[in-house]
Design an enzyme around this catalytic site. Structure first.
Site, PDB file in Angstrom:
ATOM      1  N   CYS A 114       0.804  -1.172  -0.016  1.00 58.07           N
ATOM      2  CA  CYS A 114      -0.001   0.051  -0.016  1.00 58.07           C
ATOM      3  C   CYS A 114       0.884   1.286   0.064  1.00 58.07           C
ATOM      4  O   CYS A 114       1.430   1.670   1.077  1.00 58.07           O
ATOM      5  CB  CYS A 114      -0.918   0.192   1.296  1.00 58.07           C
ATOM      6  SG  CYS A 114      -1.838   1.615   1.658  1.00 58.07           S
TER       7      CYS A 114
ATOM      8  N   CYS B  47       0.068   3.921   2.499  1.00 60.59           N
ATOM      9  CA  CYS B  47       0.268   3.426   3.850  1.00 60.59           C
ATOM     10  C   CYS B  47       1.833   3.746   4.314  1.00 60.59           C
ATOM     11  O   CYS B  47       2.329   4.111   5.112  1.00 60.59           O
ATOM     12  CB  CYS B  47      -0.061   2.051   4.029  1.00 60.59           C
ATOM     13  SG  CYS B  47      -1.572   1.452   3.744  1.00 60.59           S
TER      14      CYS B  47
END
Length: 388
Positions: free
Chosen positions: A300, A303
């Protein structure tokens, strides 16, 4: 409605009732002959009506059971596309009921596209007009109230995207400064919150209008945002809404939302350690201290981009108990990402066991990552956010 008027209406033949179907007409300059026109619900994308541009105009007819937010998609790509171009629709939003509507714009090309890399279709919503129907009037009233804050929020979001991810193609730097990107993202988040509050305020002030009920129903998607008492207050506030079926669905969704109500005791779920052992979240939460749960994954990008900000928070507030919870299924990918990021706080992951994984994901409604959960010193969930 007074009794005399009701008695008059009751004796009219059924065919005399107006408003049992809708009609949408438009003659926007620049539409290509034969272009497809599709009317769909905005949320479920269910098809409601279909037509084609004939002699520079189109008319769609049909029937809906209750007012519904729709997208009118006009496809102008009826000829072979130029090399490098892609299929796209021009999209108009309208709040549809069984009434007559007219869609107008200066030109077809002035209507926003359904999607355009690095841009926001919302910013083009003031370049067309939709007239007709009380429900549409109420939708437009909401739009007029929130437009300035909605526009500011979208412009800030586009600016942040251009800087962080756009590169030279979109006027952004090749190597963006993380601190500048963080500031732009925080500005976009704060402006989004302002717009959301304006929208919430409008819905609360107009509880009988169907679109207000729609807005309030959508707001229930924000988990750990409303307390159980606030959810009860909502069901009372909107009880007189003119969309009876919508209100019934709203009550059911509000009851479901109590499972992730703000202020509830945090769900104690099973997670896994780096060496594959099961561990209860309760063994990682420290009573008497705030705990931040950070759901993330090695794959991600947003993230990984948020980790420096969490490191900064950790450095400034060492008393904050941080627990990162990976959504990775690959232990190898997770281990490599932890080594690369060097995060000096607790690291666990969702279980590989499907049932335990589903139980943990459902308990915290992990739908998008990064996803942050704040647990208070007394063990209550007080905030959830996808804005890392």
């Amino acid at each position: 409605m007074n009794k005399h008027l009701l008695s008059i209406i009751s004796i009219l033949p059924l065919v005399a009732f107006a408003g049992n179907t809708f009609t949408i007409h438009s003659a926007i300059p620049g539409m290509t002959e034969g272009a497809e026109v599709r009317l769909k619900t905005a949320d479920s994308k269910d098809s409601i009506a279909y037509g084609k541009v004939t002699n520079g105009q189109f008319t769609l007819t049909g029937k809906v059971a209750a007012p519904v937010l729709c997208t009118l998609e006009i496809d102008n790509a009826v000829k072979p596309l130029p090399e490098g171009d892609y299929m796209h629709d021009r999209v108009v939003k309208l709040y549809l009921d069984n009434d007559d509507y007219t869609v107008s714009a200066a030109a077809y090309d002035s209507i926003p596209r359904s999607y355009e890399m690095g841009e926001s279709p919302i910013l083009g919503e003031n370049r067309y007009t939709v007239k007709g129907g009380k429900s549409q009037e109420q939708y437009q009233a909401w739009h007029d109230v929130v437009w300035s804050s909605l526009k500011a929020s979208e412009e800030a979001n586009v600016k942040a995207w251009h800087y962080l991810y756009g590169g030279k193609e979109f006027g952004g730097p090749e190597h963006p400064d993380k601190s500048v990107g963080q500031r732009l993202s925080l500005t976009a988040d704060s402006l989004k919150a302002v717009y959301q509050q304006h929208s919430d305020d409008y819905a609360w002030a107009h509880p009988t209008e169907p679109y207000s009920l729609y807005l309030q129903t959508k707001s229930l998607d924000r988990h750990f945002f409303y307390t159980a008492a606030q959810l009860d207050e909502m069901t009372t506030r909107f009880r007189g809404n003119s969309d009876a079926a919508g209100y019934t669905a709203f009550v059911q969704k509000a009851a479901e939302a109590k499972k992730t109500a703000k202020g509830m005791a945090y769900p104690d779920v099973t997670l896994r350690t780096v060496d594959g052992k099961a561990v209860k979240l309760s063994s990682l939460v420290k009573p008497g201290k705030y705990t931040l749960l950070d759901f993330w994954a090695s794959w991600c990008g947003p993230c990984r981009a948020s980790i420096p900000f969490i490191k900064e928070m950790h450095a400034k507030h060492p008393e904050l108990n941080i627990v990162s919870i990976s959504c990775d299924r690959s232990l190898k990918d997770w281990a490599e990402a932890m080594k690369e990021e060097n995060m000096p706080w607790k690291q666990v992951a969702l279980p590989q066991d499907k049932q335990l994984n589903l139980a943990a994901s459902t308990a915290y409604q992990v739908q998008y990552i990064p996803y942050l959960i704040v647990i208070s010193p007394d063990g209550k969930v007080v905030k959830a956010s996808n804005d890392a």
